[in-house]
Design an enzyme around this catalytic site. Sequence first.
Site, PDB file in Angstrom:
ATOM      1  NE  ARG A  90     -29.938  -0.656  44.100  1.00  0.00           N
ATOM      2  CZ  ARG A  90     -28.851  -1.075  43.443  1.00  0.00           C
ATOM      3  NH1 ARG A  90     -28.809  -2.267  42.941  1.00  0.00           N
ATOM      4  NH2 ARG A  90     -27.799  -0.281  43.318  1.00  0.00           N
ATOM      5  CB  THR A  91     -34.134   5.068  44.106  1.00  0.00           C
ATOM      6  OG1 THR A  91     -33.428   4.395  45.141  1.00  0.00           O
ATOM      7  CG2 THR A  91     -35.259   5.871  44.703  1.00  0.00           C
TER       8      THR A  91
ATOM      9  CE  LYS B 281     -27.939  26.117  30.003  1.00  0.00           C
ATOM     10  NZ  LYS B 281     -29.311  26.244  29.459  1.00  0.00           N
TER      11      LYS B 281
ATOM     12  NE  ARG C 262     -30.964   8.606  45.347  1.00  0.00           N
ATOM     13  CZ  ARG C 262     -30.647   7.311  45.393  1.00  0.00           C
ATOM     14  NH1 ARG C 262     -29.536   6.875  44.832  1.00  0.00           N
ATOM     15  NH2 ARG C 262     -31.428   6.457  46.014  1.00  0.00           N
TER      16      ARG C 262
ATOM     17  CG  HIS D  22     -33.406   6.121  50.355  1.00  0.00           C
ATOM     18  ND1 HIS D  22     -34.551   6.263  49.598  1.00  0.00           N
ATOM     19  CD2 HIS D  22     -32.530   5.441  49.568  1.00  0.00           C
ATOM     20  CE1 HIS D  22     -34.358   5.696  48.409  1.00  0.00           C
ATOM     21  NE2 HIS D  22     -33.146   5.192  48.370  1.00  0.00           N
TER      22      HIS D  22
HETATM   23  N1   CP Z   1     -31.158   1.413  47.411  1.00  0.00           N
HETATM   24  C1   CP Z   1     -30.865   2.449  46.620  1.00  0.00           C
HETATM   25  O1   CP Z   1     -31.171   3.603  46.928  1.00  0.00           O
HETATM   26  O2   CP Z   1     -30.222   2.121  45.456  1.00  0.00           O
HETATM   27  P1   CP Z   1     -29.829   3.151  44.315  1.00  0.00           P
HETATM   28  O3   CP Z   1     -28.791   4.096  44.895  1.00  0.00           O
HETATM   29  O4   CP Z   1     -29.300   2.319  43.190  1.00  0.00           O
HETATM   30  O5   CP Z   1     -31.070   3.925  43.937  1.00  0.00           O
END
Ligand code: CP
Length: 306
Positions: free
Chosen positions: A55-56, A84, A105, A133
């Site tokens: 999603r993100t 590396k 991320r 998040h």
């Molecule tokens: N909600 C969320 O962060 O989903 P993903 O891990 O799929 O990005």
Amino acid sequence: MEFEGRDITSIEDFTREEIDHILKTAKIMEPIAAKGSDLLHGKILANIFFEPSTRTRLSFEAAMLKLGGNAIGFADAENTSVKKGENLADTIRTVENYADIIALRHPLEGAAKLAAEFAKIPIINAGSGAEEHPTQAFVDLYTIQKEKGKIDGLKIALIGDLRYGRTVHSLAYALSFYNIELTLVSPESLRIRREVLHAIQNKIPVSETQNLEKTLAQTDVLYVTRIQKERFPDQAEYAKVKGIYRIDLKTLANTKKDLTILHPLPRIDEIAPEVDATPQACYFQQVHNGVLVRMALLALVLGSVK
Ligand code: CP
């Protein structure tokens, strides 16, 4: 209120006024998302993801494309020079030459803040270990406001893995700006981090419990989370709490008719598929709203809207 050029690493860096402005801007993005626009024509987003995501990453990419910009990046650091031995700081100082903004991320807490120290372009935290998040919290607030018509005055319960779940940390910080009552439902071993509890409990009424049933009848918004198997240092501890809460049609019999059920997803078995067809299930609306909110954040931080 200034957003242009700003990093988004933690909800704690925002005021309620700023959060409300982000939610208003996301609303403005609804017709723009349907038609497309060239608000960010010529701008490039780099999605650099050291952990899995559906999603993100895809919603950031979709948001950039709908605003007329472009997206580059990687979803698997194993195929990059990290393999590396290149460190995060050098990766950031490289990628910033190819893009105007970075969504990062990373499995390590503090990674987004570290990246922001090195980067000359804005860093958006797309998930930093079990820590935060923040963009998911904006999505969650937007969905609550859209579904309930308000945030103030609601009774909200967060349930599941409140220790390792980063979305609940950001959401708890964000909700503490509003006039709500918060119930935290988790097994003892997965209670919310003490620093999050201490930060919010002077601002809003907060209670902790292991008993979902006692809470449900009063709840307006139920925010369900996955037990984060991958973050347990000891899989024997995971086995003790696996599948501990499950929302199914029987559970819904004891809830308000207009309950809103949210989940940041992915889900494993904590919400039965039979719940998906009920009017209470709003987690796929949450997914839809993810694009609108990330359009708003990109447009604000890149200065194309004020
Ligand atoms: N909600 C969320 O962060 O989903 P993903 O891990 O799929 O990005």
